[in-house]
Design a protein around this motif. Structure first.
Motif, PDB file in Angstrom:
ATOM      1  N   VAL A  52       0.849  -1.197   0.000  1.00 47.71           N
ATOM      2  CA  VAL A  52       0.000   0.000   0.000  1.00 47.71           C
ATOM      3  C   VAL A  52       0.888   1.252   0.000  1.00 47.71           C
ATOM      4  O   VAL A  52       1.842   1.340   0.770  1.00 47.71           O
ATOM      5  N   THR A  53       0.568   2.208  -0.879  1.00 48.20           N
ATOM      6  CA  THR A  53       1.343   3.455  -0.964  1.00 48.20           C
ATOM      7  C   THR A  53       0.676   4.525  -0.086  1.00 48.20           C
ATOM      8  O   THR A  53      -0.388   4.291   0.481  1.00 48.20           O
ATOM      9  N   ALA A  54       1.271   5.715  -0.075  1.00 51.10           N
ATOM     10  CA  ALA A  54       0.562   6.884   0.467  1.00 51.10           C
ATOM     11  C   ALA A  54      -0.722   7.042  -0.358  1.00 51.10           C
ATOM     12  O   ALA A  54      -0.780   6.629  -1.522  1.00 51.10           O
ATOM     13  N   GLY A  55      -1.737   7.670   0.224  1.00 46.45           N
ATOM     14  CA  GLY A  55      -2.993   7.867  -0.497  1.00 46.45           C
ATOM     15  C   GLY A  55      -2.794   8.593  -1.820  1.00 46.45           C
ATOM     16  O   GLY A  55      -3.469   8.320  -2.796  1.00 46.45           O
ATOM     17  N   HIS A  56      -1.832   9.516  -1.818  1.00 42.89           N
ATOM     18  CA  HIS A  56      -1.571  10.328  -3.003  1.00 42.89           C
ATOM     19  C   HIS A  56      -0.171  10.934  -2.834  1.00 42.89           C
ATOM     20  O   HIS A  56       0.242  11.186  -1.699  1.00 42.89           O
ATOM     21  N   PRO A  57       0.563  11.238  -3.905  1.00 38.38           N
ATOM     22  CA  PRO A  57       1.897  11.830  -3.723  1.00 38.38           C
ATOM     23  C   PRO A  57       1.892  13.214  -3.058  1.00 38.38           C
ATOM     24  O   PRO A  57       2.809  13.532  -2.311  1.00 38.38           O
ATOM     25  N   VAL A  58       0.857  14.032  -3.336  1.00 37.79           N
ATOM     26  CA  VAL A  58       0.894  15.401  -2.795  1.00 37.79           C
ATOM     27  C   VAL A  58      -0.360  15.830  -2.031  1.00 37.79           C
ATOM     28  O   VAL A  58      -0.314  16.807  -1.288  1.00 37.79           O
ATOM     29  N   HIS A  59      -1.439  15.133  -2.199  1.00 39.45           N
ATOM     30  CA  HIS A  59      -2.694  15.540  -1.567  1.00 39.45           C
ATOM     31  C   HIS A  59      -2.614  15.280  -0.062  1.00 39.45           C
ATOM     32  O   HIS A  59      -2.187  14.213   0.365  1.00 39.45           O
ATOM     33  N   ASP A  60      -3.049  16.269   0.720  1.00 41.96           N
ATOM     34  CA  ASP A  60      -3.034  16.118   2.172  1.00 41.96           C
ATOM     35  C   ASP A  60      -4.233  15.262   2.579  1.00 41.96           C
ATOM     36  O   ASP A  60      -5.371  15.624   2.279  1.00 41.96           O
ATOM     37  N   GLY A  68      -5.542  14.893   5.388  1.00 40.95           N
ATOM     38  CA  GLY A  68      -6.375  15.523   6.420  1.00 40.95           C
ATOM     39  C   GLY A  68      -6.658  14.578   7.561  1.00 40.95           C
ATOM     40  O   GLY A  68      -5.742  13.991   8.113  1.00 40.95           O
ATOM     41  N   ASP A  69      -7.955  14.395   7.860  1.00 39.14           N
ATOM     42  CA  ASP A  69      -8.263  13.563   9.023  1.00 39.14           C
ATOM     43  C   ASP A  69      -8.527  12.098   8.689  1.00 39.14           C
ATOM     44  O   ASP A  69      -9.016  11.354   9.515  1.00 39.14           O
ATOM     45  N   VAL A  70      -8.195  11.683   7.472  1.00 36.63           N
ATOM     46  CA  VAL A  70      -8.261  10.239   7.188  1.00 36.63           C
ATOM     47  C   VAL A  70      -6.849   9.656   7.221  1.00 36.63           C
ATOM     48  O   VAL A  70      -5.865  10.407   7.249  1.00 36.63           O
ATOM     49  N   ALA A  71      -6.731   8.344   7.213  1.00 36.55           N
ATOM     50  CA  ALA A  71      -5.423   7.681   7.290  1.00 36.55           C
ATOM     51  C   ALA A  71      -4.540   8.117   6.119  1.00 36.55           C
ATOM     52  O   ALA A  71      -5.060   8.378   5.025  1.00 36.55           O
ATOM     53  N   PRO A  72      -3.216   8.208   6.319  1.00 34.42           N
ATOM     54  CA  PRO A  72      -2.329   8.659   5.236  1.00 34.42           C
ATOM     55  C   PRO A  72      -2.363   7.764   3.996  1.00 34.42           C
ATOM     56  O   PRO A  72      -2.019   8.201   2.905  1.00 34.42           O
ATOM     57  N   GLU A  73      -2.825   6.546   4.152  1.00 32.63           N
ATOM     58  CA  GLU A  73      -2.915   5.630   2.994  1.00 32.63           C
ATOM     59  C   GLU A  73      -4.169   5.888   2.161  1.00 32.63           C
ATOM     60  O   GLU A  73      -4.334   5.301   1.091  1.00 32.63           O
ATOM     61  N   ASN A 128       3.820  14.080   0.175  1.00 34.75           N
ATOM     62  CA  ASN A 128       3.893  12.833   0.940  1.00 34.75           C
ATOM     63  C   ASN A 128       5.102  12.016   0.493  1.00 34.75           C
ATOM     64  O   ASN A 128       5.755  12.357  -0.485  1.00 34.75           O
ATOM     65  N   VAL A 129       5.350  10.941   1.208  1.00 36.98           N
ATOM     66  CA  VAL A 129       6.454  10.052   0.807  1.00 36.98           C
ATOM     67  C   VAL A 129       5.942   9.127  -0.287  1.00 36.98           C
ATOM     68  O   VAL A 129       4.922   8.449  -0.119  1.00 36.98           O
ATOM     69  N   TRP A 130       6.616   9.152  -1.426  1.00 40.65           N
ATOM     70  CA  TRP A 130       6.256   8.264  -2.543  1.00 40.65           C
ATOM     71  C   TRP A 130       7.535   7.592  -2.986  1.00 40.65           C
ATOM     72  O   TRP A 130       8.538   8.289  -3.210  1.00 40.65           O
ATOM     73  N   THR A 174      -4.067   2.872  -2.976  1.00 34.62           N
ATOM     74  CA  THR A 174      -3.362   2.398  -4.168  1.00 34.62           C
ATOM     75  C   THR A 174      -2.229   1.464  -3.761  1.00 34.62           C
ATOM     76  O   THR A 174      -1.661   1.575  -2.669  1.00 34.62           O
ATOM     77  N   LEU A 175      -1.896   0.555  -4.681  1.00 34.73           N
ATOM     78  CA  LEU A 175      -0.818  -0.406  -4.454  1.00 34.73           C
ATOM     79  C   LEU A 175       0.348  -0.075  -5.369  1.00 34.73           C
ATOM     80  O   LEU A 175       0.159   0.306  -6.526  1.00 34.73           O
ATOM     81  N   ARG A 176       1.521  -0.211  -4.815  1.00 38.20           N
ATOM     82  CA  ARG A 176       2.741   0.194  -5.518  1.00 38.20           C
ATOM     83  C   ARG A 176       2.897  -0.536  -6.856  1.00 38.20           C
ATOM     84  O   ARG A 176       2.594  -1.724  -6.962  1.00 38.20           O
ATOM     85  N   GLY A 177       3.396   0.188  -7.856  1.00 36.55           N
ATOM     86  CA  GLY A 177       3.610  -0.410  -9.181  1.00 36.55           C
ATOM     87  C   GLY A 177       5.040  -0.241  -9.646  1.00 36.55           C
ATOM     88  O   GLY A 177       5.864   0.387  -8.983  1.00 36.55           O
ATOM     89  N   ASP A 178       5.342  -0.813 -10.815  1.00 41.82           N
ATOM     90  CA  ASP A 178       6.687  -0.715 -11.410  1.00 41.82           C
ATOM     91  C   ASP A 178       6.768   0.493 -12.320  1.00 41.82           C
ATOM     92  O   ASP A 178       5.752   1.085 -12.675  1.00 41.82           O
ATOM     93  N   GLU A 179       7.977   0.736 -12.779  1.00 40.67           N
ATOM     94  CA  GLU A 179       8.185   1.749 -13.807  1.00 40.67           C
ATOM     95  C   GLU A 179       7.658   1.156 -15.124  1.00 40.67           C
ATOM     96  O   GLU A 179       8.035   0.038 -15.491  1.00 40.67           O
ATOM     97  N   PRO A 180       6.783   1.886 -15.822  1.00 35.95           N
ATOM     98  CA  PRO A 180       6.221   1.335 -17.063  1.00 35.95           C
ATOM     99  C   PRO A 180       7.304   0.997 -18.096  1.00 35.95           C
ATOM    100  O   PRO A 180       8.265   1.750 -18.263  1.00 35.95           O
ATOM    101  N   VAL A 181       7.094  -0.123 -18.769  1.00 36.70           N
ATOM    102  CA  VAL A 181       8.047  -0.611 -19.774  1.00 36.70           C
ATOM    103  C   VAL A 181       7.331  -0.646 -21.124  1.00 36.70           C
ATOM    104  O   VAL A 181       6.181  -1.084 -21.211  1.00 36.70           O
ATOM    105  N   GLY A 182       8.009  -0.151 -22.151  1.00 38.95           N
ATOM    106  CA  GLY A 182       7.417  -0.115 -23.484  1.00 38.95           C
ATOM    107  C   GLY A 182       7.869  -1.292 -24.338  1.00 38.95           C
ATOM    108  O   GLY A 182       8.734  -2.058 -23.926  1.00 38.95           O
TER     109      GLY A 182
END
Ligand code: AKG
Ligand code: FE2
Length: 289
Positions: A71-79, A81-86, A175-177, A276-284
């Motif tokens: 599980v990642t942070a809820g969002h890279p930059v969105h605060d 607030g009063d819900v869990a950081p995830e 947030n930490v991403w 959200t769940l952590r993903g890889d760097e997209p590969v073409g």
């Protein structure tokens, strides 16, 4: 792709290969066999709707996410607030709308692989969400265009949608991403066609929410190409539309889909909680063996 599901997990496909409804399981009490089946089903059907999860709260939603991945942070930059950081809370009373086609968080190097969304408050009607199958869309392009888009790279930029949120944060720290505090939404490049790391299928990986342009072509060509790809991606035969009911949870694979949330319910209240769940760097296709 064949998927073996335990007998209690009732799977109803919503079309020939995209979207499925799941009944008969409790996301707060999954067996290992059910977790495995959900993972495989998600890669195969790309978006799943699990009904009847009325008992799920934020903690149980996060716990469910941990069974499926990291599980990642809820969002890279969105605060958060009063819900869990995830948790990324989308509240219509707080400007939380997603009425633009997008794939989640493609403006970072490693966008999330999977999103899990729970209906918390629903308007009496309206507020449907629609997903597009980016692999089917890729496969139904003409061969010449497919071969050309295979060679392209696009730039994704989160500033238009989320620069404001980052600027509001104390000392401009998000947030930490991926193990680092986000302090700038530096545009990133991703292949226009993404090879799915699990299924090996190719899909279009551009979206109007975050793709700013195609690299190394003129602005005019970039605009024209993206317009063609977006119109094609969102053709009705590539879509599933979900009419939310209380207790619904949707899971989708961001490596093979885009989505859009209707904003058609006036000032009625709608709240959705996403993890959200952590993903890889997209590969073409060019980097893929
Ligand atoms: O509100 C919705 O239905 C979807 C919002 C969205 O884009 C998301 O949760 O990633
Ligand atoms: Fe989204």
């Amino acid at each position: 792709m064949t998927v073996t599901t335990p007998p209690q997990l009732r799977l109803t496909p919503l079309g020939p290969g995209f979207g499925a409804e799941i009944d008969g399981i409790d996301l707060a009490r999954l067996t290992d066999e059910e977790v495995q089946a959900l993972r495989e089903t998600l890669v195969a059907y790309k978006v799943l709707f699990v009904r009847g999860q009325d008992g799920l709260d934020d903690a149980a939603q996060i716990e469910f996410g941990r069974r499926l991945g990291e599980v990642t942070a809820g969002h890279p930059v969105h605060d958060s607030g009063d819900v869990a950081p995830e948790v990324y809370a989308l509240d219509s009373q707080d400007g939380g709308f997603s009425d633009v086609w997008h794939t989640d968080v493609t403006f970072v190097r490693r966008p999330p692989a999977i999103s899990i969304l729970r209906a918390v408050v629903l308007p009496p009607n309206g507020g449907d969400t629609t997903w597009a199958d980016s692999q089917l869309a890729y496969e139904s392009l003409s061969p010449g265009l497919r071969a050309y888009v295979d060679t392209l790279t696009a730039v994704h930029d989160g500033n238009r949608e989320f620069g404001y949120y980052l600027a509001q944060r104390r000392q401009g720290r998000g947030n930490v991403w991926d193990g680092e505090v986000v302090t700038a939404l530096t545009p990133v490049e991703h292949p226009v066609v993404r090879v799915h790391p699990e299924s090996g299928r190719k899909g279009l990986f551009v979206n109007p929410g975050f793709t700013s342009h195609i690299a190394d072509v003129s602005e005019y060509e970039s605009r024209g190409l993206l317009d063609i790809l977006y119109a094609h991606l969102t053709k009705p035969e590539h879509l599933v539309r979900h009419r939310w009911r209380p207790g619904d949870v949707a899971l989708w694979d961001n490596r093979s889909t885009a989505h859009y949330a209707n904003r058609d319910y006036g000032d009625r209240h709608r709240v959705m909680h996403r993890i959200t769940l952590r993903g890889d760097e997209p590969v073409g296709p060019r980097e893929s063996p």
